[in-house]
Structure formats: structure tokens, C-alpha cells
Design an enzyme around this catalytic site. Structure first.
Site, PDB file in Angstrom:
ATOM      1  N   ALA A   1       0.839  -1.196   0.000  1.00  0.00           N
ATOM      2  CA  ALA A   1       0.000   0.000   0.000  1.00  0.00           C
ATOM      3  C   ALA A   1       0.877   1.250   0.000  1.00  0.00           C
ATOM      4  O   ALA A   1       1.220   1.787   1.060  1.00  0.00           O
ATOM      5  CB  ALA A   1      -0.947  -0.013   1.201  1.00  0.00           C
TER       6      ALA A   1
ATOM      7  N   GLN B   1      -3.508  -5.535 -35.012  1.00  0.00           N
ATOM      8  CA  GLN B   1      -3.613  -5.047 -36.382  1.00  0.00           C
ATOM      9  C   GLN B   1      -3.607  -6.201 -37.379  1.00  0.00           C
ATOM     10  O   GLN B   1      -4.332  -6.182 -38.375  1.00  0.00           O
ATOM     11  CB  GLN B   1      -2.456  -4.082 -36.678  1.00  0.00           C
TER      12      GLN B   1
ATOM     13  N   GLU C   1       5.150  -0.042 -10.854  1.00  0.00           N
ATOM     14  CA  GLU C   1       6.574  -0.198 -10.532  1.00  0.00           C
ATOM     15  C   GLU C   1       7.425   0.869 -11.229  1.00  0.00           C
ATOM     16  O   GLU C   1       8.577   0.642 -11.579  1.00  0.00           O
ATOM     17  CB  GLU C   1       7.088  -1.597 -10.912  1.00  0.00           C
TER      18      GLU C   1
END
Length: 383
Positions: free
Chosen positions: A133, A342, A369
Site C-alpha cells: 500500500a 492489427q 513499478e
């Protein structure tokens, strides 16, 4: 399932890895392959429940046992290989595994012997879920701006404030919390705490995301913790947080490889079988060029990831290598998945299809991160 589906065997045979890593790659690949059919159509209605089930399976199968202080540790190359295989097969399996790793790393690297004894066995057997956290509504990448208060009271502290975008926050049994104890200005006033995820006053509210995962906003209202909850030294919370995230960056690159390699293989298979313009898609020069570029990016990302992991395992200065691998691999994964969509055309946009899920799943890797922009600044500072 063959090993070459998930990993590039030519890279695995390089001296960057040893026989134990090659054996591990085969084992985790097989374990995931055995679950591929069950994971093919995941239940996305309750990612928290799915994450808890994944955690139980990972723990029961032994893939988290190295988190136990009484078990042999796992090196960085092994962690990256595991994340690559998990991400290739199932996003939530990798997500759950990675958050357990993050939580345990903070405790094992900075905790006291008692904290390690108390917290790590449950994380290692999958019976307890962890959460890191750190982020707040007004402090995402800028962790030094965290404002959640930890006010001294007696020999303990009282926590008040909000954390957001907390992975596994809604199922966490243990939370590593970055809070402001006011021991100094800015980053010097932060301390990390080990907090019971079910403590009175702690409320978790699930957050929906484009890729179904267990995210939550955590509200702390007069959450009391004792002095034994301090993780590391008081006033050194930012050091604990950054050390934990920095080491995890290389494993994020490993996960990016898993997502990208799955997208590449799907696109290549589709191009080889899809009839178009009197032949196959794979016969069209532009499609062949796109596949070639994807393959080059995969090779470069794999080598950068292996270099960063090896530097960590050898005890070398790995910070710049980890940031480089994370930046390149996550950006390349996004480009590879986009190129794969695509090639599939409209078929790649079908809701619930593997390509559509990959397109949503891979996006967050460029943010958590350390966002790509923050990582670029980190690399620039090291030049």
C-alpha cells in the site's frame, strides 16, 4: 505444450542461465500448460475471488515456497522465468504471484526476525494474501508526497488516510503501508508499517480497471498498530519502498515478455492460416515485416531482462539494468500487442477474445513499478 511456446530456447541456452533455470522453465511451463484449458475462459466478474483461488493454487503447488525464510531462496532469473510463463498463460495468475513477491520482499529484506517469522510462512503457502500500500490519490509515482498519517500514540501509532490502486487490497491479509510519521521533511518523514489487512478501521473498496484485476482503495480510520509494526527504521520508509519496487522492475520485464510472446505467437499463427488476396496474410510483405519487427523486439527484451536479472543475482549494481529492461520490455510489449491486433483486424477486437484481453492487460505494465517517464529519468540520472 513445448518449451518454445513460452520461452525462446536459443536465449535459454546462453550462459546467462544455468541448467537449474532451464529445468525450472520446463516445470513452470508445464504447470501452466496443464491449466491452459481451465484458464482459457476466465471468470472476470469477481477478480478478487479468482485471485484468491489462484493464490491458493500457487501456494499449494509450491511456486511460492521460496518466500518462507526456512526454504531456499529464489534468484532473480528464476522469478523472471516464472512471471514470463504465468503472464503468457493467465494474467491473474501472474498478477497474484507478483503481489505476493512484492509483499514478501519488503518483509524479508527489511523486517526483523520476528516479522519474517510471523508474516512470511502464510505468504509462502498461499493462505494469506499480501498487498503493498504505497500509492495515494495525490501521490502516485511521487511516493515522497505521501500524506497518510501515522500519529504516535503511546508506544504505537494511529493511521489515518487513504491509499489507492492497491493491488490485492480487497483480499489482503497483510499490508505493507507507507505512512508519514513526521520525523523530517519530505521523504525523511516516511515510515513503512506491517498492518493487519483486517484491522479495525481499515476499509477496502474495490476499483474496476480495464483489465479485471483485484484493485482497491484502502481507507484508514484510526487504525492502531504497535511498535512491532514498524518495518525497517523509522523515517526510512521511502528507502524500503523504493528498494522493493526497484528489485521488482526486472520481473515486470519478465511478465511483459510473457504477454508479448503470447501476442506474437497468436498473430503469427493467424497470419499463416488466414486467407487474403489470393494467398495467406503471412505471404504479404507488410505482414512479414511486422512479424519480423515483433520478433526482434522480443529478442532484445529477453536479453535485456536476462542481463538485469543476472546482474542482480551476481550482486552487481543492477538499478540501471533493471530500469532499462523494464522500460524497453514494457514499451515493446505494448507495441507488439498492438501490432498483433492489427494483423488480426476486426477479429482482434472481439470482446473476450485472447487478443482483446491481451490488449487491455498489457497496458498497465508501463505504469506500475515506475511509469515509463519516471524510469527514463532514473536511467538518465545514472548516465
Amino acid at each position: 505444450m513445448s518449451l518454445s511456446e513460452v520461452f525462446d530456447p536459443d536465449i535459454l541456452t546462453l550462459p546467462l542461465y544455468d541448467d537449474a533455470h532451464r529445468a525450472l522453465a520446463g516445470e513452470i511451463g508445464q504447470w501452466c500448460g496443464d491449466r491452459a484449458e481451465a484458464w482459457a475462459s476466465p471468470d472476470t466478474t469477481d477478480p478478487a475471488a479468482v485471485g484468491r483461488a489462484m493464490l491458493t493454487d500457487l501456494g499449494r503447488s509450491g511456486w511460492l515456497h521460496h518466500l518462507d525464510p526456512d526454504q531456499p531462496d529464489s534468484d532473480m532469473r528464476a522469478l523472471c522465468l516464472k512471471r514470463q510463463a504465468l503472464a503468457y498463460h493467465e494474467d491473474l495468475a501472474d498478477f497474484t504471484y507478483s503481489i505476493q513477491e512484492l509483499t514478501a520482499a519488503a518483509v524479508s529484506r527489511h523486517g526483523t526476525a520476528e516479522q519474517r517469522r510471523r508474516e512470511l510462512p502464510g505468504l509462502a503457502d498461499g493462505t494469506r494474501a499480501g498487498a503493498l500500500a504505497l500509492s495515494e490519490p495525490g501521490a502516485g509515482s511521487d511516493l515522497a508526497a505521501a500524506v497518510l498519517e501515522a500519529t504516535p500514540e503511546g508506544d504505537g501509532f494511529v493511521l489515518n488516510g487513504t491509499k489507492t490502486w492497491i493491488a490485492q487490497g480487497d483480499i489482503a491479509d497483510v499490508c505493507i503501508v507507507l505512512a508519514r510519521t513526521g520525523d523530517g521533511p519530505g521523504p525523511l518523514g516516511l515510515t513503512t508499517f506491517v498492518v493487519d489487512g483486517h484491522a479495525p478501521g481499515l476499509k477496502a473498496e474495490p476499483i474496476g480497471a480495464i483489465a479485471p484485476r483485484s484493485w482497491a482503495e484502502l481507507t484508514f480510520t484510526d487504525v492502531r498498530v504497535g511498535p512491532e509494526a514498524v518495518l525497517g527504521e523509522r523515517g526510512q520508509g521511502l528507502v524500503v519502498a523504493l528498494d522493493t519496487l526497484e528489485r521488482a522492475r526486472t520481473t515486470v520485464a519478465g511478465a511483459a515478455l510473457g504477454f508479448a510472446r503470447r501476442a506474437f505467437r497468436l498473430a503469427r499463427g493467424h497470419a499463416r492460416t488466414r486467407r487474403a488476396y489470393g494467398g495467406r496474410l503471412a505471404d504479404l510483405q507488410l505482414v512479414r515485416s511486422s512479424l519480423a519487427r515483433m520478433d526482434v523486439k522480443l529478442s532484445a527484451a529477453a536479453l535485456l531482462t536476462a542481463r538485469a536479472a543476472l546482474a542482480t543475482d551476481l550482486g552487481h549494481d543492477h538499478a540501471k539494468h533493471a530500469s532499462t529492461a523494464k522500460l524497453y520490455a514494457t514499451e515493446a510489449a505494448g507495441e507488439i500487442v498492438d501490432s498483433a491486433v492489427q494483423i488480426f483486424g476486426a477479429a482482434g477486437l472481439v470482446a473476450g477474445s485472447p487478443m482483446e484481453r491481451l490488449y487491455r492487460q498489457v497496458r498497465s505494465l508501463r505504469i506500475y513499478e515506475g511509469s515509463s517517464e519516471v524510469i527514463e529519468m532514473t536511467i538518465a540520472d545514472a548516465l
